[in-house]
Design an enzyme around this catalytic site. Structure first.
Site, PDB file in Angstrom:
ATOM      1  N   ASP A  10       0.835  -1.198   0.000  1.00  0.00           N
ATOM      2  CA  ASP A  10       0.000   0.000   0.000  1.00  0.00           C
ATOM      3  C   ASP A  10       0.878   1.259   0.000  1.00  0.00           C
ATOM      4  O   ASP A  10       1.828   1.347   0.779  1.00  0.00           O
ATOM      5  CB  ASP A  10      -0.868  -0.069   1.280  1.00  0.00           C
ATOM      6  CG  ASP A  10      -1.990   0.934   1.303  1.00  0.00           C
ATOM      7  OD1 ASP A  10      -2.515   1.262   0.228  1.00  0.00           O
ATOM      8  OD2 ASP A  10      -2.350   1.383   2.414  1.00  0.00           O
ATOM      9  N   HIS A  56      -7.820   9.798   3.849  1.00  0.00           N
ATOM     10  CA  HIS A  56      -7.365   8.798   4.807  1.00  0.00           C
ATOM     11  C   HIS A  56      -7.673   9.241   6.230  1.00  0.00           C
ATOM     12  O   HIS A  56      -7.512  10.401   6.574  1.00  0.00           O
ATOM     13  CB  HIS A  56      -5.864   8.555   4.666  1.00  0.00           C
ATOM     14  CG  HIS A  56      -5.495   7.923   3.361  1.00  0.00           C
ATOM     15  ND1 HIS A  56      -4.923   8.619   2.339  1.00  0.00           N
ATOM     16  CD2 HIS A  56      -5.647   6.656   2.916  1.00  0.00           C
ATOM     17  CE1 HIS A  56      -4.723   7.803   1.309  1.00  0.00           C
ATOM     18  NE2 HIS A  56      -5.152   6.611   1.635  1.00  0.00           N
ATOM     19  N   GLY A  79     -11.407   4.414   3.145  1.00  0.00           N
ATOM     20  CA  GLY A  79     -12.753   3.861   3.337  1.00  0.00           C
ATOM     21  C   GLY A  79     -13.321   4.025   4.743  1.00  0.00           C
ATOM     22  O   GLY A  79     -14.546   3.957   4.924  1.00  0.00           O
ATOM     23  N   SER A  80     -12.471   4.265   5.735  1.00  0.00           N
ATOM     24  CA  SER A  80     -12.971   4.371   7.122  1.00  0.00           C
ATOM     25  C   SER A  80     -13.905   5.564   7.268  1.00  0.00           C
ATOM     26  O   SER A  80     -13.591   6.665   6.821  1.00  0.00           O
ATOM     27  CB  SER A  80     -11.802   4.545   8.100  1.00  0.00           C
ATOM     28  OG  SER A  80     -11.020   3.380   8.115  1.00  0.00           O
ATOM     29  N   ASN A 103     -10.259   0.419   0.382  1.00  0.00           N
ATOM     30  CA  ASN A 103      -9.224   0.256   1.412  1.00  0.00           C
ATOM     31  C   ASN A 103      -9.727   0.713   2.780  1.00  0.00           C
ATOM     32  O   ASN A 103     -10.243   1.821   2.912  1.00  0.00           O
ATOM     33  CB  ASN A 103      -7.994   1.100   1.068  1.00  0.00           C
ATOM     34  CG  ASN A 103      -7.261   0.597  -0.155  1.00  0.00           C
ATOM     35  OD1 ASN A 103      -7.711  -0.324  -0.826  1.00  0.00           O
ATOM     36  ND2 ASN A 103      -6.132   1.203  -0.448  1.00  0.00           N
ATOM     37  N   ILE A 104      -9.510  -0.140   3.762  1.00  0.00           N
ATOM     38  CA  ILE A 104      -9.893   0.183   5.142  1.00  0.00           C
ATOM     39  C   ILE A 104      -8.688  -0.037   6.045  1.00  0.00           C
ATOM     40  O   ILE A 104      -8.106  -1.127   6.063  1.00  0.00           O
ATOM     41  CB  ILE A 104     -11.032  -0.757   5.647  1.00  0.00           C
ATOM     42  CG1 ILE A 104     -12.291  -0.651   4.772  1.00  0.00           C
ATOM     43  CG2 ILE A 104     -11.342  -0.500   7.120  1.00  0.00           C
ATOM     44  CD1 ILE A 104     -13.186   0.507   5.029  1.00  0.00           C
ATOM     45  N   ASN A 105      -8.337   0.975   6.789  1.00  0.00           N
ATOM     46  CA  ASN A 105      -7.245   0.826   7.745  1.00  0.00           C
ATOM     47  C   ASN A 105      -7.622   1.409   9.114  1.00  0.00           C
ATOM     48  O   ASN A 105      -7.704   0.687  10.107  1.00  0.00           O
ATOM     49  CB  ASN A 105      -5.970   1.486   7.186  1.00  0.00           C
ATOM     50  CG  ASN A 105      -4.725   1.038   7.926  1.00  0.00           C
ATOM     51  OD1 ASN A 105      -4.813   0.351   8.930  1.00  0.00           O
ATOM     52  ND2 ASN A 105      -3.571   1.429   7.443  1.00  0.00           N
ATOM     53  N   THR A 106      -7.883   2.719   9.151  1.00  0.00           N
ATOM     54  CA  THR A 106      -8.102   3.400  10.441  1.00  0.00           C
ATOM     55  C   THR A 106      -9.154   2.709  11.321  1.00  0.00           C
ATOM     56  O   THR A 106      -8.946   2.543  12.519  1.00  0.00           O
ATOM     57  CB  THR A 106      -8.504   4.870  10.199  1.00  0.00           C
ATOM     58  OG1 THR A 106      -7.519   5.452   9.352  1.00  0.00           O
ATOM     59  CG2 THR A 106      -8.583   5.643  11.501  1.00  0.00           C
TER      60      THR A 106
HETATM   61  P1  13P Z   1      -8.480   4.615   6.029  1.00  0.00           P
HETATM   62  O1  13P Z   1      -7.396   4.601   7.041  1.00  0.00           O
HETATM   63  O2  13P Z   1      -9.201   5.928   5.962  1.00  0.00           O
HETATM   64  O3  13P Z   1      -9.428   3.475   6.182  1.00  0.00           O
HETATM   65  O4  13P Z   1      -7.788   4.442   4.599  1.00  0.00           O
HETATM   66  C1  13P Z   1      -7.024   3.315   4.347  1.00  0.00           C
HETATM   67  C2  13P Z   1      -6.355   3.389   3.037  1.00  0.00           C
HETATM   68  O5  13P Z   1      -6.820   4.016   2.118  1.00  0.00           O
HETATM   69  C3  13P Z   1      -5.087   2.661   2.869  1.00  0.00           C
HETATM   70  O6  13P Z   1      -4.499   2.903   1.661  1.00  0.00           O
END
Ligand code: 13P
Length: 267
Positions: free
Chosen positions: A79, A166, A195-196, A215-218
């Site tokens: 990523d 993000h 996506g969060s 994409n989801i991370n946070t």
């Molecule tokens: P979020 O942290 O907003 O979910 O975004 C994740 C992301 O886009 C990773 O590339």
């Protein structure tokens, strides 16, 4: 099925495959547990920071072992790769996809480096995702730039900026007109980063209009931290008990997203 096969299927059937980032074992297992339970393909994402902590060798080893154990169709994506050496190493180590983030570069340089990434990735059948504008509030992907970038690089996927950003933000308003315009003018796989926190109805509409990867991370990081913090307020001190709860909470969040993205039962 390869990742490309899944993205093509998602495009045809109008659903999206989730990319869930990880830098801890509880996240990796939570994501794969959700994929297994709901019979969904998933992408595991690791950014430069996440890889820097875990190590490329460890990521590959953990991923391969866990994937075989959970018997899921999961794929690794680098990523926001900005460093060509790291991207090359990820390709050599067996990642299924790499995201070359050239958003900080002028268009011509972005094209030049994207071509280099593609040259090394295509030999191994690795998918390449490109990015034009920094994904932050008020930035919109330019149609002209996107067309030129895609034509000259022949990239597989494009991370687009349509009001997404993000981190966890309320009051996100995706620009669906721009998404429609991009979709009409391009044939690449369209990716939604950040996506969060995007409201469910907007996610559903974005998928309907052509987004095939989200994409989801946070949100996963928040669940990880909150459930760990809650465990610290109890008398429990066994890591395997505390971390099993954390893993379970991460899994629940991923299950929620898989259902929302429509990738359930698509294996
Ligand atoms: P979020 O942290 O907003 O979910 O975004 C994740 C992301 O886009 C990773 O590339």
């Amino acid at each position: 099925m390869t990742l490309r096969n899944y993205l093509e299927k998602a495009k045809k059937e109008k659903w999206a495959i989730g990319q869930f980032n990880f830098s801890a074992l509880e996240q990796l297992r939570g994501i794969l547990g959700a994929a297994q339970k709901l019979r969904s393909p998933v992408i595991l994402g690791t950014s430069g920071g996440e890889l820097g902590y875990l190590g490329l060798e460890e990521v590959i080893a953990l991923f391969e072992i866990a994937k075989a154990k959970y018997r899921v169709n999961a794929f690794l994506n680098l990523d926001h790769g900005k460093n060509l050496d790291l991207i090359k190493r990820a390709v050599d180590y067996g990642f299924s996809a790499v995201h070359f983030d050239g958003s900080g570069l002028p268009l011509e340089k972005n094209i030049k480096y994207a071509k280099k990434v593609i040259e090394c990735a295509y030999k191994k059948g690795v998918l390449v995702e490109g990015e034009l504008e920094d994904i932050k509030k008020d930035n919109l992907t330019s149609l002209n730039k996107a067309e030129k970038f895609i034509k000259e690089t022949k990239i597989d996927s494009l991370a687009i900026a349509i009001g997404n950003r993000h981190g966890f933000y309320k009051n996100v308003k995706l620009n669906f007109n721009r998404l429609k315009e991009i979709k009409e003018k391009t044939k690449v796989f369209l990716v939604l980063h950040g996506g969060s926190g995007i409201p469910e109805h907007q996610i559903k509409k974005a998928i309907k209009l052509g987004i095939v990867k989200i994409n989801i991370n946070t949100e996963l990081r928040i669940v990880w931290k909150k459930s760990l913090a809650a465990a610290f307020r109890t008398r429990e001190s066994k890591p395997y008990k505390i971390l099993a709860v954390v893993q379970n909470e991460v899994q629940k969040k991923v299950e929620e997203k898989i259902k929302l993205f429509g990738s359930r039962n698509k294996i």
